[in-house]
Design a protein around this motif. Structure first.
Motif, PDB file in Angstrom:
ATOM      1  N   ASP A 193       0.817  -1.211   0.000  1.00  0.00           N
ATOM      2  CA  ASP A 193       0.000   0.000   0.000  1.00  0.00           C
ATOM      3  C   ASP A 193       0.851   1.261   0.000  1.00  0.00           C
ATOM      4  O   ASP A 193       0.313   2.365  -0.090  1.00  0.00           O
ATOM      5  CB  ASP A 193      -0.944   0.017   1.208  1.00  0.00           C
ATOM      6  CG  ASP A 193      -2.184   0.874   0.962  1.00  0.00           C
ATOM      7  OD1 ASP A 193      -2.861   0.641  -0.068  1.00  0.00           O
ATOM      8  OD2 ASP A 193      -2.459   1.780   1.773  1.00  0.00           O
ATOM      9  N   ALA A 194       2.170   1.097   0.095  1.00  0.00           N
ATOM     10  CA  ALA A 194       3.077   2.242   0.055  1.00  0.00           C
ATOM     11  C   ALA A 194       3.626   2.494  -1.338  1.00  0.00           C
ATOM     12  O   ALA A 194       4.379   3.461  -1.540  1.00  0.00           O
ATOM     13  CB  ALA A 194       4.237   2.025   1.032  1.00  0.00           C
ATOM     14  N   ILE A 195       3.279   1.641  -2.299  1.00  0.00           N
ATOM     15  CA  ILE A 195       3.810   1.794  -3.657  1.00  0.00           C
ATOM     16  C   ILE A 195       2.667   1.842  -4.663  1.00  0.00           C
ATOM     17  O   ILE A 195       1.508   1.624  -4.329  1.00  0.00           O
ATOM     18  CB  ILE A 195       4.803   0.659  -4.014  1.00  0.00           C
ATOM     19  CG1 ILE A 195       4.127  -0.714  -3.940  1.00  0.00           C
ATOM     20  CG2 ILE A 195       6.003   0.713  -3.071  1.00  0.00           C
ATOM     21  CD1 ILE A 195       5.056  -1.868  -4.349  1.00  0.00           C
ATOM     22  N   GLY A 196       2.999   2.146  -5.917  1.00  0.00           N
ATOM     23  CA  GLY A 196       1.980   2.278  -6.944  1.00  0.00           C
ATOM     24  C   GLY A 196       1.254   3.607  -6.848  1.00  0.00           C
ATOM     25  O   GLY A 196       1.708   4.541  -6.181  1.00  0.00           O
ATOM     26  N   ALA A 197       0.112   3.710  -7.493  1.00  0.00           N
ATOM     27  CA  ALA A 197      -0.635   4.971  -7.536  1.00  0.00           C
ATOM     28  C   ALA A 197      -1.071   5.425  -6.155  1.00  0.00           C
ATOM     29  O   ALA A 197      -0.942   6.604  -5.792  1.00  0.00           O
ATOM     30  CB  ALA A 197      -1.853   4.816  -8.460  1.00  0.00           C
ATOM     31  N   ILE A 198      -1.583   4.492  -5.357  1.00  0.00           N
ATOM     32  CA  ILE A 198      -2.006   4.859  -4.004  1.00  0.00           C
ATOM     33  C   ILE A 198      -0.801   5.214  -3.151  1.00  0.00           C
ATOM     34  O   ILE A 198      -0.835   6.165  -2.357  1.00  0.00           O
ATOM     35  CB  ILE A 198      -2.833   3.726  -3.373  1.00  0.00           C
ATOM     36  CG1 ILE A 198      -4.223   3.686  -4.013  1.00  0.00           C
ATOM     37  CG2 ILE A 198      -2.947   3.907  -1.856  1.00  0.00           C
ATOM     38  CD1 ILE A 198      -5.098   2.565  -3.549  1.00  0.00           C
ATOM     39  N   GLY A 199       0.289   4.500  -3.323  1.00  0.00           N
ATOM     40  CA  GLY A 199       1.498   4.825  -2.582  1.00  0.00           C
ATOM     41  C   GLY A 199       1.993   6.227  -2.880  1.00  0.00           C
ATOM     42  O   GLY A 199       2.433   6.957  -1.973  1.00  0.00           O
ATOM     43  N   ILE A 200       1.934   6.635  -4.136  1.00  0.00           N
ATOM     44  CA  ILE A 200       2.335   7.991  -4.513  1.00  0.00           C
ATOM     45  C   ILE A 200       1.431   9.008  -3.825  1.00  0.00           C
ATOM     46  O   ILE A 200       1.903  10.000  -3.257  1.00  0.00           O
ATOM     47  CB  ILE A 200       2.285   8.163  -6.042  1.00  0.00           C
ATOM     48  CG1 ILE A 200       3.391   7.329  -6.694  1.00  0.00           C
ATOM     49  CG2 ILE A 200       2.425   9.633  -6.428  1.00  0.00           C
ATOM     50  CD1 ILE A 200       3.310   7.269  -8.207  1.00  0.00           C
ATOM     51  N   ALA A 201       0.125   8.771  -3.868  1.00  0.00           N
ATOM     52  CA  ALA A 201      -0.817   9.692  -3.216  1.00  0.00           C
ATOM     53  C   ALA A 201      -0.543   9.788  -1.721  1.00  0.00           C
ATOM     54  O   ALA A 201      -0.529  10.886  -1.140  1.00  0.00           O
ATOM     55  CB  ALA A 201      -2.251   9.233  -3.470  1.00  0.00           C
ATOM     56  N   ARG A 202      -0.297   8.650  -1.095  1.00  0.00           N
ATOM     57  CA  ARG A 202      -0.025   8.646   0.341  1.00  0.00           C
ATOM     58  C   ARG A 202       1.288   9.347   0.662  1.00  0.00           C
ATOM     59  O   ARG A 202       1.404  10.032   1.685  1.00  0.00           O
ATOM     60  CB  ARG A 202      -0.002   7.212   0.865  1.00  0.00           C
ATOM     61  CG  ARG A 202      -1.360   6.515   0.826  1.00  0.00           C
ATOM     62  CD  ARG A 202      -1.260   5.095   1.384  1.00  0.00           C
ATOM     63  NE  ARG A 202      -0.943   5.145   2.813  1.00  0.00           N
ATOM     64  CZ  ARG A 202      -0.021   4.363   3.390  1.00  0.00           C
ATOM     65  NH1 ARG A 202       0.683   3.502   2.667  1.00  0.00           N
ATOM     66  NH2 ARG A 202       0.198   4.467   4.686  1.00  0.00           N
ATOM     67  N   CYS A 203       2.269   9.175  -0.183  1.00  0.00           N
ATOM     68  CA  CYS A 203       3.571   9.819   0.019  1.00  0.00           C
ATOM     69  C   CYS A 203       3.433  11.337   0.059  1.00  0.00           C
ATOM     70  O   CYS A 203       3.931  11.997   0.984  1.00  0.00           O
ATOM     71  CB  CYS A 203       4.527   9.393  -1.091  1.00  0.00           C
ATOM     72  SG  CYS A 203       6.130  10.233  -1.067  1.00  0.00           S
TER      73      CYS A 203
END
Length: 240
Positions: free
Chosen positions: A126-136
């Motif tokens: 959940d820290a990587i990919g599209a959602i990971g970018i948003a969370r970052c």
């Protein structure tokens, strides 16, 4: 109390506790981690019910938000499980898994416990990919951290304290953590799930650096000072 009832009661408590959480670590994140964990467990094995409880509780009183107390979350999970009717051995086992989950700047202890490895994989997916970018970027904004600053160097090795408190930027976080996660996945299932997400992050960074340097294709614009001095270790697509 049956395992299903315990999980239902735990979910209700976690939903209430996560109402005020930083939104990159809210109920939606917790539920995604649970779903990741259950998907991995279905193919890799392990104690499904206890793993589901650990996933639900993995971010309770996270050290990022409690002043750096690495033990508080696991102890709070232990106390909550006991209060819901779980046995003491089961509660302690799950709290120990939670204590072993956090990335800690890459300084987490080694483990051969399958459920710990699945929990780590589920959280890191959940820290990587599209959602990971948003969370970052959401977390970077929460900390009032720069989106990117070429004068802040990427850190390669750091202590847990340096990881949590040292100067960085959201873009640096890709290189300090996110791009390392694919190779650090423990289970074959998670490695396969991580591949597409990792590639998406590389494509995103390539586009970001292109736009930052203003070298992207388009109509002529005003002169811009070159960013050719920028070199980011670990990513060949950055401007050099």
């Amino acid at each position: 109390m049956t395992n299903a009832q315990l999980i239902e009661a735990c979910e209700k408590e976690v939903r209430a506790l996560s109402n005020t959480a930083e939104k990159g670590h809210d109920w939606f994140h917790i539920n995604r981690v649970r779903n990741n964990a259950l998907k991995i467990q279905a193919l890799e094995g392990g104690d499904r019910d206890s793993l589901e409880l650990a996933a639900l509780l993995h971010d309770i009183d996270d050290a990022k938000f409690n002043g750096g107390d690495e033990k508080a979350g696991a102890e709070k999970a232990f106390a909550l499980l006991l209060s819901l009717g779980a046995s003491e051995p089961k509660s302690r086992q799950i709290s120990d898994w939670i204590a072993a989950c956090s990335y800690k700047g890459g300084n987490q202890k080694e483990s051969d416990q399958l459920e710990v490895l699945i929990l780590r994989d589920a959280d890191r997916l959940d820290a990587i990919g599209a959602i990971g970018i948003a969370r970052c970027f959401h977390y970077g904004g929460f900390k009032n951290q720069a989106i990117y600053d070429p004068d802040i160097p990427v850190r390669d090795r750091m202590s847990t304290q340096e990881y949590r408190q040292g100067p960085s930027s959201s873009i640096n976080h890709f290189h300090e953590k996110l791009l390392k996660l694919k190779e650090g996945m423990y289970t074959a299932t998670a490695k396969a799930m991580a591949e597409e997400r990792h590639q998406f992050m590389l494509r995103y960074l390539e586009q970001f650096y292109e736009e930052w340097s203003q070298k992207e294709k388009g109509p002529p614009g005003p002169p811009f000072q070159s960013m050719d001095r920028l070199t980011i270790p670990g990513f060949e697509g950055s401007p050099v």
